[in-house]
Design an enzyme around this catalytic site. Structure first.
Site, short mmCIF file in Angstrom:
data_model
loop_
_atom_site.label_atom_id
_atom_site.label_comp_id
_atom_site.label_asym_id
_atom_site.label_seq_id
_atom_site.Cartn_x
_atom_site.Cartn_y
_atom_site.Cartn_z
N ASP A 1 0.82 -1.18 0.00
CA ASP A 1 0.00 0.11 0.09
C ASP A 1 1.00 1.25 0.09
O ASP A 1 1.83 1.18 0.27
CB ASP A 1 -0.67 0.16 1.15
CG ASP A 1 -2.07 -0.71 1.18
OD1 ASP A 1 -2.33 -1.31 -0.25
OD2 ASP A 1 -2.71 -1.23 2.19
N LYS B 1 -2.74 4.30 -3.30
CA LYS B 1 -2.83 5.62 -4.24
C LYS B 1 -1.51 5.78 -5.05
O LYS B 1 -1.41 6.66 -6.02
CB LYS B 1 -3.16 6.67 -3.23
CG LYS B 1 -4.61 6.48 -3.01
CD LYS B 1 -5.00 7.83 -2.20
CE LYS B 1 -6.53 7.49 -1.86
NZ LYS B 1 -6.88 8.29 -0.73
N MET C 1 -8.38 8.82 9.39
CA MET C 1 -9.04 9.31 8.21
C MET C 1 -10.04 10.48 8.34
O MET C 1 -11.07 10.54 8.09
CB MET C 1 -9.80 8.15 7.30
CG MET C 1 -8.59 7.04 6.95
SD MET C 1 -9.48 5.64 6.20
CE MET C 1 -9.90 4.66 7.77
C1 LIG Z 1 -6.63 3.16 5.51
S1 LIG Z 1 -6.23 3.75 7.63
C2 LIG Z 1 -5.10 2.46 7.58
C3 LIG Z 1 -4.67 2.26 9.23
C4 LIG Z 1 -3.78 1.15 9.47
N1 LIG Z 1 -4.24 -0.06 8.85
C5 LIG Z 1 -3.22 1.40 10.74
O1 LIG Z 1 -3.47 0.25 11.38
O2 LIG Z 1 -2.70 2.13 11.11
C6 LIG Z 1 -5.22 5.24 7.08
C7 LIG Z 1 -5.11 6.12 8.08
O3 LIG Z 1 -4.47 5.65 9.24
C8 LIG Z 1 -3.86 7.01 9.71
N2 LIG Z 1 -2.11 6.76 9.73
C9 LIG Z 1 -1.80 5.76 9.18
N3 LIG Z 1 -0.33 5.81 9.29
C10 LIG Z 1 -0.23 7.03 9.95
C11 LIG Z 1 1.06 7.92 10.41
N4 LIG Z 1 2.34 7.39 10.06
N5 LIG Z 1 0.79 9.22 10.79
C12 LIG Z 1 -0.47 9.46 11.12
N6 LIG Z 1 -1.47 8.75 10.74
C13 LIG Z 1 -1.39 7.76 10.44
C14 LIG Z 1 -4.54 8.19 8.82
O4 LIG Z 1 -5.41 8.58 9.71
C15 LIG Z 1 -4.78 7.63 7.67
O5 LIG Z 1 -5.69 8.21 7.19
#
Ligand SMILES: C[S@@+](CC[C@H](N)C(=O)[O-])C[C@H]1O[C@@H](n2cnc3c(N)ncnc32)[C@H](O)[C@@H]1O
Length: 273
Positions: A45, A67, A180
């Protein structure tokens, strides 16, 4: 209706659904590392960091399905199908996802397809963004003086057709972590305040958490709209709402500049193994 034509039993490869953690390469688990090293194919991803992709053997086929590849979540069926097709070619297939695959990661949906197609799999959990962000932003998600519980929600659900139950999120003794949520900040602010959460509740938005580009934006619930409009706010970003955010300054330990040199050391160690 069956989606796939099953090859003969014994002709299958296997899929490992692996969580890559929130960004810092050193937050990858040893198990994830071992499996990556044995991968023939890696479907990854956009949230998987370049430092982690650098650990994938050169010989492995790397397929960007987020993306980065110019695709979006509507391509989920395609990803499911690709996983099965690759597994049918007897490969070790790694499906690598940011954070944890079972937290807002659609991991369950992908595994359902594998079950239907008769493909075996294993799941390797990862550090979810909430945990990584909490640790690296100096914001414990629970604390005996400030929060008795924590709730993870998505701010990206179809708000009109499945409205959020803001009343369930209004308890001031509970920390709220919103994945998100940036694009729906105004709705979140209004929903929570209308449900009784104080506008003065501390809020942190943490962008690119655990990476060398991590930034924290700290304010109150009543200022959420203003916080997300900062031009310096980069994606991905997570919201933490609750009294625990009040600890963010005193517990701030993280030096983003250190991440890169740690990552380089980790990579050189991995090359020696
Ligand atoms: C589709 S979700 C995936 C979440 C992922 N499976 C997890 O357990 O962290 C994507 C969201 O995770 C959050 N996110 C993921 N990585 C991040 C990071 N390094 N810093 C801040 N937010 C993060 C954001 O809110 C982003 O929009």
């Amino acid at each position: 209706m069956a989606l796939f034509t099953l090859p003969r039993q014994g002709d299958f490869g296997k899929v490992w659904l692996v969580g890559a953690g929130p960004g810092d390469v050193e937050l990858l688990t040893l198990k994830a590392y071992r499996i990556l090293k044995q991968a023939d194919v890696v479907l990854f991803d956009a949230l998987v960091s370049d430092d982690i992709m650098a650990l994938v053997p050169e010989s492995a086929e790397k397929i960007a399905v987020g993306k980065r590849a110019g695709k979006h979540s509507a391509a989920q069926d395609e990803i499911n199908q690709l996983l099965v097709t690759k597994a049918y070619t007897r490969k070790n297939v790694v499906r690598l996802k940011g954070g944890d695959p079972f937290i807002f990661g659609r991991g369950g949906e992908e595994l359902e397809t594998l079950v239907e197609a008769g493909v075996t799999f294993e799941v390797v959990p990862g550090i979810t963004a909430a945990s990584g962000t909490s640790a690296y932003a100096g914001i414990p998600l629970t604390h005996r003086d400030h929060a008795q519980g924590v709730t993870f929600i998505t701010g990206h659900c179809k708000l009109e057709s499945r409205p959020m139950d803001w009343n369930a999120c209004a308890n001031s003794q509970n920390t709220l972590v919103i994945y998100m949520g940036i694009l729906n900040a105004a709705t979140i602010e209004q929903g929570l305040i209308d449900a009784g959460r104080s506008a003065s509740t501390p809020v942190a938005i943490v962008s690119k958490a655990t990476t060398s580009e991590q930034r924290r934006f700290i304010g109150t619930l009543g200022e959420l709209g203003q916080l997300v409009s900062s031009p310096e706010l980069k994606m991905p970003a997570l919201m933490i709402i609750g009294e625990v955010v009040g600890l963010a300054d005193s517990l701030n330990w993280f030096n983003p500049e250190q991440v890169q040199s740690n990552a380089e050391q980790a990579l050189s160690l991995s090359l020696q193994v």
